[in-house]
Design an enzyme around this catalytic site. Sequence first.
Site, PDB file in Angstrom:
ATOM      1  N   ARG A 256       0.870  -1.186   0.000  1.00 38.55           N
ATOM      2  CA  ARG A 256       0.000   0.000   0.000  1.00 38.55           C
ATOM      3  C   ARG A 256       0.902   1.230   0.000  1.00 38.55           C
ATOM      4  O   ARG A 256       1.516   1.533   1.021  1.00 38.55           O
ATOM      5  CB  ARG A 256      -0.920  -0.027   1.229  1.00 38.55           C
ATOM      6  CG  ARG A 256      -1.477   1.330   1.586  1.00 38.55           C
ATOM      7  CD  ARG A 256      -2.605   1.283   2.565  1.00 38.55           C
ATOM      8  NE  ARG A 256      -2.285   0.808   3.898  1.00 38.55           N
ATOM      9  CZ  ARG A 256      -1.576   1.491   4.820  1.00 38.55           C
ATOM     10  NH1 ARG A 256      -1.046   2.663   4.543  1.00 38.55           N
ATOM     11  NH2 ARG A 256      -1.396   0.974   6.018  1.00 38.55           N
ATOM     12  N   HIS A 260      -3.549   4.343   4.792  1.00 41.40           N
ATOM     13  CA  HIS A 260      -4.602   3.328   4.964  1.00 41.40           C
ATOM     14  C   HIS A 260      -5.930   3.881   4.435  1.00 41.40           C
ATOM     15  O   HIS A 260      -6.625   3.237   3.649  1.00 41.40           O
ATOM     16  CB  HIS A 260      -4.714   2.959   6.438  1.00 41.40           C
ATOM     17  CG  HIS A 260      -5.914   2.128   6.743  1.00 41.40           C
ATOM     18  ND1 HIS A 260      -6.023   0.809   6.344  1.00 41.40           N
ATOM     19  CD2 HIS A 260      -7.079   2.430   7.376  1.00 41.40           C
ATOM     20  CE1 HIS A 260      -7.201   0.340   6.739  1.00 41.40           C
ATOM     21  NE2 HIS A 260      -7.854   1.299   7.356  1.00 41.40           N
ATOM     22  N   TYR A 269       4.357   5.780  11.135  1.00 38.13           N
ATOM     23  CA  TYR A 269       4.710   4.401  11.513  1.00 38.13           C
ATOM     24  C   TYR A 269       5.575   3.663  10.499  1.00 38.13           C
ATOM     25  O   TYR A 269       5.903   2.507  10.717  1.00 38.13           O
ATOM     26  CB  TYR A 269       3.436   3.591  11.827  1.00 38.13           C
ATOM     27  CG  TYR A 269       2.392   3.583  10.728  1.00 38.13           C
ATOM     28  CD1 TYR A 269       2.503   2.735   9.629  1.00 38.13           C
ATOM     29  CD2 TYR A 269       1.289   4.431  10.780  1.00 38.13           C
ATOM     30  CE1 TYR A 269       1.552   2.731   8.621  1.00 38.13           C
ATOM     31  CE2 TYR A 269       0.327   4.434   9.778  1.00 38.13           C
ATOM     32  CZ  TYR A 269       0.460   3.584   8.704  1.00 38.13           C
ATOM     33  OH  TYR A 269      -0.478   3.592   7.711  1.00 38.13           O
TER      34      TYR A 269
HETATM   35  C1  LIG Z   1     -14.136  -6.236  12.568  1.00 37.53           C
HETATM   36  C2  LIG Z   1     -13.303  -5.005  12.467  1.00 37.53           C
HETATM   37  N1  LIG Z   1     -12.277  -4.796  13.303  1.00 37.53           N
HETATM   38  C3  LIG Z   1     -11.520  -3.697  13.222  1.00 37.53           C
HETATM   39  C4  LIG Z   1     -11.793  -2.753  12.274  1.00 37.53           C
HETATM   40  C5  LIG Z   1     -10.906  -1.512  12.155  1.00 37.53           C
HETATM   41  N2  LIG Z   1     -10.072  -1.642  10.962  1.00 37.53           N
HETATM   42  C6  LIG Z   1     -10.414  -1.078   9.795  1.00 37.53           C
HETATM   43  S1  LIG Z   1      -9.352  -1.406   8.604  1.00 37.53           S
HETATM   44  C7  LIG Z   1      -8.359  -2.299   9.631  1.00 37.53           C
HETATM   45  C8  LIG Z   1      -7.088  -2.931   9.135  1.00 37.53           C
HETATM   46  C9  LIG Z   1      -7.304  -3.949   8.074  1.00 37.53           C
HETATM   47  O1  LIG Z   1      -6.076  -4.313   7.513  1.00 37.53           O
HETATM   48  P1  LIG Z   1      -5.967  -5.363   6.368  1.00 37.53           P
HETATM   49  O2  LIG Z   1      -6.917  -6.475   6.583  1.00 37.53           O
HETATM   50  O3  LIG Z   1      -4.532  -5.715   6.227  1.00 37.53           O
HETATM   51  O4  LIG Z   1      -6.474  -4.609   5.053  1.00 37.53           O
HETATM   52  P2  LIG Z   1      -5.942  -3.257   4.373  1.00 37.53           P
HETATM   53  O5  LIG Z   1      -6.662  -2.125   5.053  1.00 37.53           O
HETATM   54  O6  LIG Z   1      -4.478  -3.198   4.541  1.00 37.53           O
HETATM   55  O7  LIG Z   1      -6.375  -3.345   2.955  1.00 37.53           O
HETATM   56  C10 LIG Z   1      -8.897  -2.329  10.908  1.00 37.53           C
HETATM   57  C11 LIG Z   1      -8.282  -3.035  12.050  1.00 37.53           C
HETATM   58  C12 LIG Z   1     -12.894  -2.972  11.417  1.00 37.53           C
HETATM   59  N3  LIG Z   1     -13.222  -2.089  10.458  1.00 37.53           N
HETATM   60  N4  LIG Z   1     -13.611  -4.113  11.504  1.00 37.53           N
END
Ligand SMILES: Cc1ncc(C[n+]2csc(CCOP(=O)(O)OP(=O)(O)O)c2C)c(N)n1
Length: 359
Positions: A256, A260, A269
């Site tokens: 990425r 985010h 970070y």
């Molecule tokens: C069930 C849940 N837990 C926590 C969150 C908060 N949250 C949003 S995005 C994220 C990180 C996700 O990372 P990843 O799966 O690696 O996907 P990326 O965003 O890197 O595409 C988190 C913890 C959420 N939206 N839903």
Amino acid sequence: MPEKNTYPVQLVQPDGCRVLDKIYGPLVADVDADRLRALFTDMTVARRIDTEATALQRQGQLGLWPPLLGQEAAQIGSAHALHADDYAFCSYREAGVAYCRGVRPEDMTRLWRGNAHYCWDADEVRMTNPNIVVGAQGLHATGYAYAAHLEGSEIATIAYFGDGATSQGDIAEALGFAASWSAPVVFFCQNNHWAISAPVRVQSATPIAARALGYGIPSIQVDGNDVLAVLAATRQALIRARAGGGPSFIEAITYRMGPHTTADDPTRYRTAAELELWQRRDPIDRIRRLLEREGLWDSDFQQAVVVRADEVAARLRSATLGMADPEPSRLFDHVYATPHPLIEEERRAYAAHLEGVQS
Ligand SMILES: Cc1ncc(C[n+]2csc(CCOP(=O)(O)OP(=O)(O)O)c2C)c(N)n1
């Protein structure tokens, strides 16, 4: 042509040279000049959609946008492997996949503008709407796939999620169920190295792809910035699923390059050096180098791609700015499929509140 049979699967090196892979190469043997150019075009348009939507958020026109910058090969390569009747279940970051599924640029920002609970008609394009609940789409994809399997229809589903989502119970449950019941689902993990500020090295003590092996699911790592390798790996998994061979897992190793979401500041970070390393592995530069090497690049083509990307971005922008504000009580629509007393009570209370505010 260098020969390579180790993982991650790679068919094109960062310098645009092809890699001879006797297993995965044949899966993209039909990719001719037109298809290569189409892959480049769609990746460029996906980046342009992303840039435009990010700009709209910065201009106060969207509440939030989750950029896909850097993940174009993972998204476009996998989406090009899908058949029209397959079904894609996405997270929030798959605007590139959405574009390939036929989502109109006019529909891409509706949810992010807070205009509705959805962006597009999911069944029309056979792709679900952006889903914020990390990992939930793994279960949806598995359930849909299993139902299709029971009905005897030869379709597959694909679940898109990130490296962080592999730590969610929903993904674990989906993997377990899909393996036990031979659901025709492809688990497509975009390992973009970060789950917001959590690096993938603290997410999993094993390579992400190894997690699926414990469930008995065939699993591979693919160079996620190599659009041909992604296309080959996804085709292989979809062919297996449609033929009744059950689920597969693909870990597409990518990065990425942006934040985010537009609410995030990645400089807090991660290092500039890490970003620069991955900028040198830019997926669009790689396919452009391949096109150049193979004599498929010229200024007319380049110009046509720019025109196409600009046209899509202009449609996205003008539709976003032109969206009529929704009637506030629509907030309560579609929460349940059938009327629900609590929702109706909340609808009435909110209407009374708005009346009080307005009077
Ligand atoms: C069930 C849940 N837990 C926590 C969150 C908060 N949250 C949003 S995005 C994220 C990180 C996700 O990372 P990843 O799966 O690696 O996907 P990326 O965003 O890197 O595409 C988190 C913890 C959420 N939206 N839903």
